[in-house]
Design a protein around this motif. Structure first.
Motif, short mmCIF file in Angstrom:
data_model
loop_
_atom_site.label_atom_id
_atom_site.label_comp_id
_atom_site.label_asym_id
_atom_site.label_seq_id
_atom_site.Cartn_x
_atom_site.Cartn_y
_atom_site.Cartn_z
N GLN A 22 0.83 -1.20 0.00
CA GLN A 22 0.00 0.00 0.00
C GLN A 22 0.87 1.26 0.00
O GLN A 22 1.80 1.40 0.78
N GLY A 23 0.57 2.17 -0.93
CA GLY A 23 1.26 3.44 -0.99
C GLY A 23 2.68 3.37 -1.51
O GLY A 23 3.38 4.38 -1.54
N ALA A 24 3.13 2.20 -1.95
CA ALA A 24 4.49 2.05 -2.44
C ALA A 24 4.62 2.62 -3.85
O ALA A 24 3.65 2.75 -4.59
N ASN A 25 5.86 2.96 -4.20
CA ASN A 25 6.17 3.45 -5.53
C ASN A 25 7.35 2.63 -6.06
O ASN A 25 8.48 2.79 -5.61
N ALA A 26 7.07 1.73 -6.99
CA ALA A 26 8.08 0.81 -7.50
C ALA A 26 8.30 1.04 -8.99
O ALA A 26 7.35 1.03 -9.78
N ASN A 27 9.56 1.25 -9.35
CA ASN A 27 9.95 1.44 -10.74
C ASN A 27 10.83 0.26 -11.13
O ASN A 27 11.98 0.16 -10.71
N VAL A 28 10.29 -0.67 -11.93
CA VAL A 28 10.97 -1.93 -12.26
C VAL A 28 11.33 -1.94 -13.74
O VAL A 28 10.48 -1.69 -14.60
N THR A 29 12.60 -2.22 -14.04
CA THR A 29 13.04 -2.39 -15.42
C THR A 29 13.61 -3.79 -15.58
O THR A 29 14.56 -4.16 -14.87
N SER A 30 13.03 -4.57 -16.47
CA SER A 30 13.48 -5.94 -16.73
C SER A 30 14.16 -5.97 -18.09
O SER A 30 13.51 -5.71 -19.12
N ILE A 31 15.47 -6.30 -18.11
CA ILE A 31 16.26 -6.27 -19.33
C ILE A 31 16.62 -7.70 -19.73
O ILE A 31 17.29 -8.41 -18.98
N GLN A 32 16.17 -8.11 -20.91
CA GLN A 32 16.48 -9.43 -21.44
C GLN A 32 17.65 -9.28 -22.43
O GLN A 32 17.45 -8.94 -23.59
N ALA A 33 18.87 -9.49 -21.94
CA ALA A 33 20.07 -9.32 -22.75
C ALA A 33 20.79 -10.67 -22.89
O ALA A 33 22.01 -10.76 -22.77
N TRP A 34 20.02 -11.72 -23.12
CA TRP A 34 20.55 -13.07 -23.18
C TRP A 34 21.52 -13.25 -24.34
O TRP A 34 21.54 -12.47 -25.31
N ASP A 35 22.31 -14.32 -24.27
CA ASP A 35 23.16 -14.71 -25.40
C ASP A 35 22.28 -15.12 -26.58
O ASP A 35 21.08 -15.41 -26.42
N ASP A 36 22.89 -15.23 -27.74
CA ASP A 36 22.13 -15.43 -28.98
C ASP A 36 21.29 -16.70 -28.99
O ASP A 36 20.23 -16.74 -29.63
N ASP A 37 21.73 -17.76 -28.32
CA ASP A 37 21.03 -19.04 -28.39
C ASP A 37 20.04 -19.25 -27.26
O ASP A 37 19.40 -20.32 -27.18
N ALA A 38 19.88 -18.30 -26.37
CA ALA A 38 19.03 -18.49 -25.19
C ALA A 38 17.55 -18.57 -25.57
O ALA A 38 17.10 -17.97 -26.55
N VAL A 39 16.81 -19.33 -24.74
CA VAL A 39 15.35 -19.43 -24.87
C VAL A 39 14.75 -19.08 -23.51
O VAL A 39 15.11 -19.69 -22.49
N HIS A 40 13.85 -18.13 -23.49
CA HIS A 40 13.29 -17.63 -22.23
C HIS A 40 11.79 -17.46 -22.39
O HIS A 40 11.32 -16.70 -23.24
N VAL A 41 11.05 -18.18 -21.57
CA VAL A 41 9.60 -18.00 -21.48
C VAL A 41 9.30 -17.55 -20.06
O VAL A 41 9.70 -18.22 -19.10
N GLY A 42 8.65 -16.42 -19.90
CA GLY A 42 8.47 -15.88 -18.56
C GLY A 42 7.12 -15.24 -18.33
O GLY A 42 6.52 -14.66 -19.23
N SER A 43 6.65 -15.36 -17.09
CA SER A 43 5.45 -14.65 -16.63
C SER A 43 5.88 -13.73 -15.49
O SER A 43 6.45 -14.19 -14.50
N GLN A 44 5.64 -12.44 -15.65
CA GLN A 44 5.97 -11.46 -14.62
C GLN A 44 4.68 -10.82 -14.15
O GLN A 44 4.09 -10.01 -14.85
N GLN A 45 4.23 -11.21 -12.95
CA GLN A 45 2.92 -10.79 -12.46
C GLN A 45 3.07 -9.88 -11.25
O GLN A 45 3.88 -10.14 -10.36
#
Length: 399
Positions: A183-206
């Motif tokens: 309650q009343g919080a202020n959150a600034n979130v930056t998610s950077i996907q800088a994986w190597d070329d062969d990476a596979v990433h499936v994600g849920s960010q809730q």
């Protein structure tokens, strides 16, 4: 009417109701199944609406195509968090009550991640913490064995923090990430996907937003062979605000997919979503699906979503699908927009008319297009690092 006739009418009504319920499937984002049980999500065929754009053969088994008896057993990427007063880091067992307290899987990959992880990372930010320096969560992949990961971030009441998630290295990972915003919080979130070329990433960010809280979620994706993210914001209290921004740059052969969902279920909440993508090279593919749901029990909602895609070369393809569901007439405003196209010829003409050579003019347009999202990150060092990456991408453009 006799008893036999009454029974016939009831039977016919029940049959019609059952038929209507069967036909209802897939008509609304609100109807989507959520469950912790993997068996509730059938093995994918690629014909499902939510998966028809995703090349299943490139998921490296993260969707458990062989059935529900299999699990993701590879080593999860390592997680490190910068030290700050009022910030704690824990590794907990999967039965920790904080995990899944508001996040419930809503597709097969998220359920597979939930079924497979053994330990989770919990980052806790105490109440009333104000930090100018960003909290950095480093997620580093070091294995190509299919793995599951769970990360829970709790942001205390009335705290004000900047949070940067750097995802790097080589990984094949199915990841669930939770943000419990107090309650009343202020959150600034930056998610950077800088994986190597062969990476596979499936994600849920809730994320779950408490009363009068503010949550900015910025996604920057440019690494990996295939990345499919589902950022979700749910309002748990009145008067909350979410800003969901994203920037992606796809090169030849990359598949970058983002599917956002904003669930307006409480009063007087505001949401703004802006995602931008640039594509270059043969086989570069992006998908953006934006779902905003304004439920019938709410009032005073203000919501807008927008997606823009810039095709920089032949052979690139972008799909953009904004969806806005409004179940009530008591809203302040609601809207959506999307576009997929080449350069704005009027902008190009304007620059060239002032003596700027065409190749340079095109690069200036790309730079301005991307900068609209970069300048919304709000963390100076991160803005500069993302700018540098995008400058490298732009420098390699051939017109």
């Amino acid at each position: 009417m006799g008893e036999e006739g009454e029974n016939l009418v009831v039977k016919q009504a029940d049959e019609q109701t059952a038929e209507a319920e069967e036909q209802k499937f897939g008509t609304s984002r609100a109807d989507r199944k959520t469950s912790f049980d993997l068996a509730d999500f059938p093995v994918l065929t690629g014909e499902e609406e939510d998966w028809r754009f995703t090349p299943l053969h490139r998921l490296a088994g993260l969707h458990l195509p062989e059935g529900d008896d299999n699990l993701l057993t590879g080593p999860a990427p390592t997680v490190n968090v910068t030290e700050h007063e009022g910030v704690s880091l824990e590794t907990v067992a999967r039965d920790d009550k904080r995990l899944g307290s508001f996040m419930v899987p809503d597709d097969r990959t998220s359920a597979a991640a939930w079924a497979s992880f053994k330990e989770a990372t919990v980052v806790t930010i105490a109440d009333n913490v104000e930090l100018e320096e960003p909290i950095t969560i480093s997620v580093e992949g070091n294995s190509t064995e299919p793995a599951a990961q769970h990360i829970h971030v709790a942001i205390g009441a009335n705290s004000k923090v900047n949070l940067v998630i750097n995802q790097t290295g080589n990984a094949v990972v199915n990841q669930n990430m939770e943000f419990a915003v107090g309650q009343g919080a202020n959150a600034n979130v930056t998610s950077i996907q800088a994986w190597d070329d062969d990476a596979v990433h499936v994600g849920s960010q809730q994320a779950s937003l408490g009363k009068d809280s503010t949550f900015k979620h910025v996604v920057i994706t440019y690494g990996g062979s295939l990345v499919r993210l589902t950022p979700i914001t749910r309002f748990a209290g009145d008067g909350a605000t979410t800003n969901m921004y994203g920037l992606y740059f796809a090169d030849a052969g990359q598949h970058l997919e983002h599917r956002i969902f904003i669930d307006h279920s409480t009063d007087n909440c505001t949401s703004d979503a802006l995602y931008k993508g640039a594509l270059q090279g043969q086989g570069a593919r992006t998908v953006w699906v934006g779902d905003v749901l304004i439920r019938s029990n709410t009032q005073g909602t203000d919501s807008f979503e927008k997606n823009e895609n810039l095709l920089l070369s032949e052979g690139a393809q972008a799909d953009s699908i904004p969806n806005l569901e409004i179940e009530t007439g008591i809203i302040d405003s609601g809207g959506h927009a999307s576009s997929v196209g080449r350069f704005d010829e009027s902008q190009l003409f304007y620059l060239m008319a002032r003596g700027i050579p065409e190749p340079l003019a095109r690069k200036l347009i790309v730079r301005g297009f991307l900068n609209e999202v970069i300048q919304r990150i709000g963390i100076e060092d991160v803005e500069q690092s993302v700018t540098d990456v995008m400058e490298d991408e732009i420098a390699g453009l051939e017109f």
